[in-house]
Write a protein that holds these residues in place. Structure first.
Motif, PDB file in Angstrom:
ATOM      1  N   VAL A  26      69.802  10.924 -21.078  1.00  0.00           N
ATOM      2  CA  VAL A  26      69.716  10.725 -19.635  1.00  0.00           C
ATOM      3  C   VAL A  26      71.041  11.042 -18.942  1.00  0.00           C
ATOM      4  N   ASP A  27      72.162  10.769 -19.594  1.00  0.00           N
ATOM      5  CA  ASP A  27      73.456  11.104 -19.000  1.00  0.00           C
ATOM      6  C   ASP A  27      73.621  12.610 -18.861  1.00  0.00           C
ATOM      7  N   GLN A  28      73.245  13.338 -19.882  1.00  0.00           N
ATOM      8  CA  GLN A  28      73.321  14.800 -19.837  1.00  0.00           C
ATOM      9  C   GLN A  28      72.359  15.356 -18.783  1.00  0.00           C
ATOM     10  N   ARG A  29      71.185  14.761 -18.725  1.00  0.00           N
ATOM     11  CA  ARG A  29      70.164  15.209 -17.771  1.00  0.00           C
ATOM     12  C   ARG A  29      70.668  15.018 -16.334  1.00  0.00           C
ATOM     13  N   SER A  30      71.249  13.862 -16.055  1.00  0.00           N
ATOM     14  CA  SER A  30      71.758  13.618 -14.701  1.00  0.00           C
ATOM     15  C   SER A  30      72.972  14.499 -14.407  1.00  0.00           C
ATOM     16  N   ASP A  31      73.808  14.775 -15.413  1.00  0.00           N
ATOM     17  CA  ASP A  31      74.957  15.665 -15.217  1.00  0.00           C
ATOM     18  C   ASP A  31      74.501  17.092 -14.897  1.00  0.00           C
ATOM     19  N   LEU A  32      73.458  17.563 -15.568  1.00  0.00           N
ATOM     20  CA  LEU A  32      72.923  18.897 -15.281  1.00  0.00           C
ATOM     21  C   LEU A  32      72.425  18.987 -13.843  1.00  0.00           C
ATOM     22  N   LEU A  33      71.674  17.979 -13.427  1.00  0.00           N
ATOM     23  CA  LEU A  33      71.134  17.978 -12.072  1.00  0.00           C
ATOM     24  C   LEU A  33      72.258  17.870 -11.042  1.00  0.00           C
ATOM     25  N   LEU A  34      73.222  17.014 -11.297  1.00  0.00           N
ATOM     26  CA  LEU A  34      74.345  16.853 -10.381  1.00  0.00           C
ATOM     27  C   LEU A  34      75.155  18.140 -10.267  1.00  0.00           C
ATOM     28  N   SER A  35      75.384  18.819 -11.369  1.00  0.00           N
ATOM     29  CA  SER A  35      76.108  20.096 -11.339  1.00  0.00           C
ATOM     30  C   SER A  35      75.365  21.120 -10.491  1.00  0.00           C
TER      31      SER A  35
END
Length: 60
Positions: A26-35
């Protein structure tokens, strides 16, 4: 869950949307979306000087 809702509802290209939604962490997923959102925001920012409306009058 919010990240998944945003990724599913935003007009993302299919490969990017699949990449985000397929990420297990979930951290990676949110980082991808935020980027992605940051890059879109940077592209849509206007030049601050261009936002000053012209009055159409001469300055002399």
């Amino acid at each position: 869950m919010l990240c998944d809702t945003l990724a599913g509802s935003l007009p993302l290209e299919s490969p990017l949307q699949q990449l985000i939604l397929a990420e297990q962490d979930v951290d990676q997923r949110s980082d991808l979306l935020l980027s992605f959102l940051k890059s879109i925001h940077r592209q849509q920012q206007r030049d601050p000087a261009a936002a000053i409306p012209s009055n159409g009058f001469s300055l002399n």
